[in-house]
Design a protein around this motif. Structure first.
Motif, mmCIF file in Angstrom:
data_model
loop_
_atom_site.group_PDB
_atom_site.id
_atom_site.type_symbol
_atom_site.label_atom_id
_atom_site.label_comp_id
_atom_site.label_asym_id
_atom_site.label_seq_id
_atom_site.Cartn_x
_atom_site.Cartn_y
_atom_site.Cartn_z
ATOM 1 N N ARG A 78 -2.778 2.514 2.709
ATOM 2 C CA ARG A 78 -2.895 1.246 2.032
ATOM 3 C C ARG A 78 -2.652 0.103 3.127
ATOM 4 O O ARG A 78 -1.575 0.153 3.710
ATOM 5 C CB ARG A 78 -1.858 1.274 0.822
ATOM 6 N N THR A 84 -0.111 -4.524 -4.816
ATOM 7 C CA THR A 84 0.719 -4.233 -5.814
ATOM 8 C C THR A 84 2.098 -4.200 -5.701
ATOM 9 O O THR A 84 2.549 -3.429 -4.945
ATOM 10 C CB THR A 84 0.154 -2.472 -6.234
ATOM 11 N N ALA A 86 4.321 -2.913 -7.467
ATOM 12 C CA ALA A 86 4.888 -1.498 -8.181
ATOM 13 C C ALA A 86 4.930 -0.511 -7.011
ATOM 14 O O ALA A 86 5.824 0.396 -6.920
ATOM 15 C CB ALA A 86 4.197 -1.240 -9.041
ATOM 16 N N LYS A 127 0.896 -2.919 -16.033
ATOM 17 C CA LYS A 127 1.130 -1.585 -16.557
ATOM 18 C C LYS A 127 1.955 -0.883 -15.640
ATOM 19 O O LYS A 127 1.290 -0.190 -14.528
ATOM 20 C CB LYS A 127 -0.197 -1.062 -17.263
ATOM 21 N N SER A 129 2.973 2.763 -14.775
ATOM 22 C CA SER A 129 2.684 4.047 -15.271
ATOM 23 C C SER A 129 2.930 5.139 -14.054
ATOM 24 O O SER A 129 2.438 6.164 -14.301
ATOM 25 C CB SER A 129 1.333 4.142 -15.814
ATOM 26 N N HIS A 130 3.371 4.752 -13.021
ATOM 27 C CA HIS A 130 3.465 5.944 -12.106
ATOM 28 C C HIS A 130 4.960 5.937 -11.804
ATOM 29 O O HIS A 130 5.891 5.165 -11.367
ATOM 30 C CB HIS A 130 2.854 5.453 -10.874
ATOM 31 N N ASP B 275 0.672 7.970 -2.542
ATOM 32 C CA ASP B 275 0.318 6.562 -3.146
ATOM 33 C C ASP B 275 -1.029 6.891 -4.207
ATOM 34 O O ASP B 275 -1.819 6.705 -4.305
ATOM 35 C CB ASP B 275 -0.653 5.771 -2.005
ATOM 36 N N GLU B 277 -0.749 5.274 -6.849
ATOM 37 C CA GLU B 277 -1.596 3.992 -7.424
ATOM 38 C C GLU B 277 -3.037 3.575 -6.647
ATOM 39 O O GLU B 277 -3.764 3.225 -7.348
ATOM 40 C CB GLU B 277 -0.567 2.971 -7.303
ATOM 41 N N VAL B 299 -4.140 6.257 -17.394
ATOM 42 C CA VAL B 299 -3.681 6.979 -16.465
ATOM 43 C C VAL B 299 -2.128 6.787 -16.129
ATOM 44 O O VAL B 299 -1.627 5.634 -16.065
ATOM 45 C CB VAL B 299 -4.459 6.702 -15.214
ATOM 46 N N ASP B 300 -1.363 7.826 -15.768
ATOM 47 C CA ASP B 300 -0.146 7.727 -15.550
ATOM 48 C C ASP B 300 0.244 8.997 -14.587
ATOM 49 O O ASP B 300 -0.512 9.930 -14.267
ATOM 50 C CB ASP B 300 0.793 7.670 -16.412
ATOM 51 N N SER B 301 1.203 8.817 -13.806
ATOM 52 C CA SER B 301 1.611 9.826 -12.866
ATOM 53 C C SER B 301 3.089 9.852 -12.760
ATOM 54 O O SER B 301 3.904 9.157 -13.583
ATOM 55 C CB SER B 301 1.270 9.496 -11.386
#
Lengths: 640, 585
Positions: A78, A84, A86, A127, A129-130, B275, B277, B299-301
């Motif tokens: 990246r 991001t 996050a 959001k 979500s990771h 990575d 995301e 979507v999530d992880s």
């Protein structure tokens, strides 16, 4: 009267504005605590030049400390760092076990696992979500229901304050859940209902029995422990289920939330067959927002999982005052959780400076001092991240052998108990007794009582007496119950005179329930949740408000605002009250009886209406008939 | 005798009161509330006649037709096909074909050097509506598709028994290309040799076979539609392959949760960084954006530590690696699944994609298929559940690297496999195109427009089939159990489901694919809500035998005298009539 009330409310406002102020300050200090901890770990001196550079500085520091998320960026997959936020969100995990030998010969073990995640669930438009270390199931719940702070505990057994002293994190018997919702939530009750259902699925508990009839909104007793100074108690929900039985099926999902599960680190000790063979077991999950750095520019989420257990001298220890990790947990420690940044075992040796009371082996040179619950305690520290802790055997089995009698324990300064008095099945009286064992200091306590609607409290009979004199509470918040809709809520601010016993009594009448509202075993009785006594207790030693030193987790849960006092919450026993119970076959009996009565009435009525009456010729007496018979044979005229 | 007569009248009056007032009163007070349901419309839905209409536009470019033949343009032609799937389900396909010549702009577009560019510029000219197909007939001598100058990657999915192993084989076509299917809804068709002497009819009928092939590739095939009806129709004559396709694809649902999990069983040896995301943003999200009309995706992880597979891989000396045979793969999932955790925040179906990095002592780890060959992607998937990929990192351990070793996962490699698996799970089917067809690879969006259309067709039909079965079985159930209370909200849900179903069928008939899908989704939502409404599950009613056990103490003493006296009256009346008759005789 109006003036009086005005005065009361003035007092209340004064007190609570100060409390609110504390909580806003505490967030800052909390932040300090977090960052200072980090700093002390990293040992890199740093300067913060301006507001803008803080984040970058922070990042640099972290990069120096460990190599987690930034590697992705260095790798070049990246390119943009700012894309991001996050992606830069980091998390860390700490684990800790405190062992405190109790004077009664029992032993108290307290586990704390802390996951800290630099992210903001409630940030608009982003959001989360990771997940990495933070459990996904809880994260999803937090963001879906806009939860600001969540505290849930499951406890089996009752904490005996007079024998064991204060616990690090108190909890009432059964299940307790209190949640602060974010102030953008419009339908708090709906969210609360759904949240309890989801949590009951996650923890395999009967939290789905929480509904409006056992939920209250305390106005003062439960302030947010984390960041933010929310005071609008419309966004707070508090409920207890005193009847909840805690067992292995609650422990397994709790262990699953840990990054290392029960495979490595301190969690290998959590074997349910030993943990539930104890006199007290309490497991809890606390989630709250904390500051990411000392400037508090951004929030981080803290998940604390705690497990407290007291092993009994006689049932678990076979009467021998000799404890070891293996004896307590049937396991020994071999490694730290590889994901943990710190993994430590503390043993409280305050009463044993010269080793005259008990013997601790292996000996450790590491000592740590912490001010916990108004007392300076000394701990032996075993750092599991260091190989030498485990010695040649590659396993750590702490051994604690008592030499003599335990001696006397310092009486805890605040203590409360509760019982129900009275006879018969109509009325009764709840007695709550609060002890202030401080020799010369008076201090105020907040008493909160949540009583189910089927005990109809007579609030005019409320009396508060200290030293056999009337003690007028400076603040009373009373919300009467509505039948089948909400419970009673009684909150009082009471000043406890020094070295005194304060008794709060209130009379009640037992209601008759509908026959479907009784539990399957109604003769067992109905539980009434514990009262909660919250207080700022004057401290014997100066409390640690500046968090410059590395603090163990157990001493940093409740934020400390001032040096002279510390926060304590005491839970009383839950009550078991018998309600008048009917005979449950009654409805059928009643139906049968009424039907019979109706049928009998109807039968005679019918008879009367339809029977035809005929004039019947009077028949001759028996003697005459016999005579006639003979006469007929003889051919003599008959008699009439 | 008047006294006797009075008694008789009293008994009759009481019986009359009981029958006229008592029984209706009892009936009324013990009745359960049952809102009105559109039973007649539901029974109409029970026999489903679906008509699917496709608009086809066949455009002839310059040089394909003689001016003579062009004179009759524009021209349209309707072709219908009927299939009776079973006694209650019928399908009718209506192909409405319009023929015209290309406009000047389109001619310009078709003069682009490559087919891909032509496709793009044709798309710029006009956007064809959802579900329609445009076929450009280009002259045989056209340079657009002489032989393949561009490399078209065609994905083959090789299917193996229940657990399908995916192999991605880039194949390059070098044969004579007849048809080029672009990324949108257009296809280029090389015109077969026409004789100039033919009249237009002959030309068109000559073209029909090819156009039909194009349409069944780009729009829908009969097998897909029948497979989509599997909820209604017992499968008998469907081919094994399309059966496998439809079984692999997850059922139609208003939303899906996609969860990526990184399993690290050995955090002591390696600390993994992915990575996810960024990878989701760049690989998965474009596909999901494209699929937004079909369902909502989230979507999530997560990263799971100390999560192990359920089977012990076997060490193979010949390759000095651990191997998992295809037979043991079915045992892999269950122990892992316990760690995955269910989604607490929604009840949508979950698609799991697991990236498993074997621990240092068990790596490298390879998956072998049934013929004992290593699977190149080192991944497998389980129908309707998700996929698992094994990612070996053993070569990244340095000679004396300090443990744990920091490892960055190559997300492009991982996401390639997961994306292919996701396409399979979502039912983006890859039919084997007829020979001579070249399919343009879907590009960055991951999904060509016509692939989306195929999905829309089968999803609409599937939704309609599911919703109609749900509604009919609900109606049947409510009809059978007379004790269930039917609340107004259920009646409302049922009626809205029925109206949405009717509109969906009508929209399909009209060829408005997007609307049809939307209505069918509404229908499925409303029908499921009605079917799973908790008020229908209440067991608050008594079974009849118990109810009458309670009634007997009241009913028996009341009815016995009434019945007896009625019997007596009847027998007396009979007797009197007999007497009268005897007298008159």
């Amino acid at each position: 009267m109006a003036a009086h009330r005005c005065g009361l409310s003035l007092v209340f406002i004064l007190i609570f504005s100060s409390l609110a102020c504390h909580s806003s300050c505490d967030s800052l200090e909390n932040a300090n605590e977090d960052t200072e901890e980090k700093q002390s770990v990293s040992d890199t001196p740093r300067e913060v030049n301006s507001d803008g550079s803080i984040a970058a500085e922070d990042l640099n520091e972290r990069r120096g400390r460990s190599t987690d998320a930034e590697l992705d960026r260095r790798d070049g997959t990246r390119t943009s760092e700012a894309l991001t936020p996050a992606a830069a969100a980091r998390d860390e995990f700490q684990e800790e076990l405190v062992i405190r030998p109790l004077h009664s010969g029992d032993i108290y073990a307290s586990f704390q696992f802390r996951t800290l995640w630099d992210t903001d669930f409630l940030q608009e438009g982003q959001k989360v979500s990771h997940y990495r270390l933070f459990p996904k199931s809880l994260g999803q719940v937090l963001s879906k229901f806009s939860v600001r702070e969540l505290h849930i505990s499951f406890t089996q057994g009752f904490w005996r304050t007079m024998q064991w002293g204060q616990p690090f994190i108190p909890s009432p018997p059964g299940a307790e859940l209190w949640v602060w919702f974010h102030d953008t939530v419009s339908d708090v009750d709906g969210n609360w209902k759904e949240l309890t259902n989801v949590l009951s699925g996650i923890f395999c508990a009967s939290l789905n029995f929480i509904d409006l009839t056992n939920t209250v909104q305390p106005s003062a007793s439960f302030k947010p422990l984390g960041l933010g100074n929310a005071t609008d108690h419309r966004f707070l929900r508090y409920a207890t289920l005193p009847r909840e039985i805690v067992c292995t099926e609650n422990l397994t999902p709790w262990k699953k939330l840990l990054p290392c599960g029960s495979k490595a680190g301190l969690a290998v000790l959590l074997k349910s067959e030993k943990l539930f063979h104890s006199s007290f077991h309490s497991q809890a999950v606390h989630i709250r927002p904390v500051c990411q750095d000392e400037q508090c520019t951004s929030k981080a989420w803290e998940l604390r999982q705690t497990l407290n257990v007291v092993f009994d001298l006689y049932t678990a220890g076979q009467g021998k005052k000799e404890w070891s990790l293996f004896k307590m947990f049937s396991r020994t420690l071999t490694e730290a959780c590889p994901l943990a940044t710190s993994s430590k075992v503390y043993v409280d040796i305050t009463d044993n400076p010269e080793g005259e009371l008990f013997e601790l082996s292996p000996a450790t040179p590491l000592l740590s001092q912490a001010v916990v619950l108004g007392d300076r305690r000394t701990y032996s520290v075993f750092d599991l991240t260091r190989a030498e802790t485990f010695g040649q055997l590659r396993s750590l089995n702490l051994l604690l052998r008592w030499k003599g009698d335990g001696g006397e324990m310092l009486r805890p300064l605040l203590h409360a108990e509760r019982y129900v008095a009275g006879f018969g099945l109509q009325t009764g009286e709840i007695h709550t007794v609060i002890y202030n064992n401080h020799p010369y200091r008076a201090f105020p306590v907040l008493l909160m009582d949540s009583v189910p609607w089927y005990l109809q409290l007579y609030i005019h009979t409320l009396t508060v007496t200290s030293k056999s004199r009337d003690n007028k509470p400076s603040y009373i918040h009373y919300q009467p119950a509505k039948d089948r809709h909400r419970p009673h809520l009684l909150e009082m601010l009471i000043q406890l005179p020094p070295h005194s016993m304060t008794e709060v009594t209130v009379q009640f009448e037992r209601a008759l329930l509908k026959w479907t509202e009784y539990t399957p075993d109604p003769n067992h009785g109905f539980y009434v949740g514990s009262s909660v006594v919250s207080a700022l207790v004057p401290s014997m030693v100066a409390m640690n408000t500046n968090f410059t030193q590395d603090q163990p987790l157990f001493s940093s849960f409740v934020p400390v605002k001032e040096e002279s006092s510390y926060f304590v919450r005491v839970y009383t026993e839950p009550l078991l009250v018998n309600l008048p119970t009917p005979d449950f076959s009654m409805p059928y009996n009643v139906i049968c009886l009424t039907c019979t009565v109706v049928a009998v009435g109807y039968g005679s009525f019918y008879n009367l209406l339809t029977r035809t009456f005929q004039v019947d010729e009077p028949s001759l007496p028996l003697a005459k008939r016999l005579a006639n018979l003979i006469r007929r044979i003889r051919g003599v005229p008959l008699l009439t | 005798m008047p006294e006797k007569q009075r008694g008789r009248y009293a008994a009759l009056a009481i019986a009359a009161v009981v029958i006229v007032v008592g029984i209706p009163l009892w009936w009324k007070t013990t009745e359960t509330y049952r809102a009105w349901l559109p039973f007649s419309e539901i029974s109409e839905l029970d026999s489903l006649q679906l008509q699917l209409s496709v608009d086809i536009e066949v455009v002839f470019s310059r040089g394909t037709l003689t001016p003579e033949q062009q004179k009759k343009f524009p021209l349209s032609h309707v072709n219908e096909k009927e299939h009776q799937v079973d006694a209650k389900t019928g399908l009718r396909y209506k192909y409405e074909t319009r023929y015209r010549t290309a406009t000047i702009m389109e001619e310009d577009a078709l003069n682009q050097p490559t087919a891909a560019e032509a496709d793009l510029s044709l798309h710029m000219l006009s956007e064809s509506s959802c579900g329609s197909v445009v076929v450009y007939v280009i002259p045989e001598s056209s340079t657009l598709l002489p032989e393949v100058r561009f490399r078209a990657f065609v994905y083959f999915y090789i299917l193996k028994s229940l657990l399908k192993l995916i192999m991605l084989i880039p194949a390059v076509y070098f044969q004579d290309v007849k048809v080029y299917v672009g990324q949108r809804r257009t296809a280029l068709l090389r015109s077969p040799p026409f004789k100039t002497s033919w009249n237009l009819k002959e030309v068109l009928s000559n073209l029909d076979v090819e156009v039909e092939q194009v349409v069944s590739t780009m729009s829908f095939g009969h097998q897909d539609i029948v497979a989509a009806l599997s909820n209604r129709v017992r499968m008998t004559k469907v081919t094994k392959e399309s059966m496998a396709d439809s079984m692999r694809a997850i059922k139609s649902s208003p939303g899906y949760e996609i969860t990526f999990s990184l399993l690290n069983p050995d955090p002591k040896s390696h600390s993994l960084h992915w990575d996810i995301e960024g990878a989701v943003q760049s690989y998965i999200q474009p596909l999901l954006n494209k699929l937004a009309p079909i369902a909502n995706f989230s979507v999530d992880s997560q990263i799971l530590y100390y999560a192990v597979l359920g089977v012990n891989p076997r060490f193979d000396n010949s390759v000095s690696a651990y191997t998992l045979s295809a037979d043991s793969l079915s045992h892999v999932i269950n122990p892992v699944e316990a760690r995955l955790g269910s989604n607490a925040a929604s009840s949508n179906p979950v698609l799991n994609f697991l990236l498993y990095v074997p621990d240092a002592h068990h790596s490298p780890l390879f998956i072998r298929d049934h013929s004992k060959r290593e699977v190149p992607s080192n991944a497998f998937h389980s129908p309707r559940w998700g996929g698992i990929m094994v990612y070996n990192v053993n070569e990244m351990y340095g000679p004396e690297a300090e443990r744990p070793v920091d490892i960055n996962i190559n997300m492009a490699k991982v996401m390639g496999v997961f994306l292919a698996q996701l396409r399979l799970m979502l039912g983006v089917q890859h039919t084997h195109p007829p020979t001579g067809f070249v399919l343009q690879s879907p590009g960055s969006a991951g999904l060509a427009d016509w692939e989306l259309d195929r999905l829309l067709w089968s999803r609409s039909v599937e939704n309609i089939a599911t919703a109609s079965t749900t509604i009919t079985s609900l109606a049947q159930l409510l009809d059978q159990i007379g004790n269930i209370v039917i609340n107004d909200n259920i009646a409302q849900q049922v009626s809205s489901a029925v109206t949405s179903l009717q509109s969906a069928v009508a929209e399909l008939e009209a060829g408005n694919l997007a609307f049809a899908l939307q209505y069918s989704r509404e229908a499925i939502l409303a029908s499921e809500r009605a079917f799973f409404d908790p008020s229908l599950l209440h067991l608050l009613y008594f079974p009849d035998d118990q109810k009458f056990a309670i009634y007997i103490p009241l009913f028996l003493p009341m009815c016995v005298p009434i019945v007896l006296s009625l019997l007596k009256i009847v027998s007396e009346a009979k007797k009197r009539r007999a007497d009268k008759q005897a007298k008159s005789d």
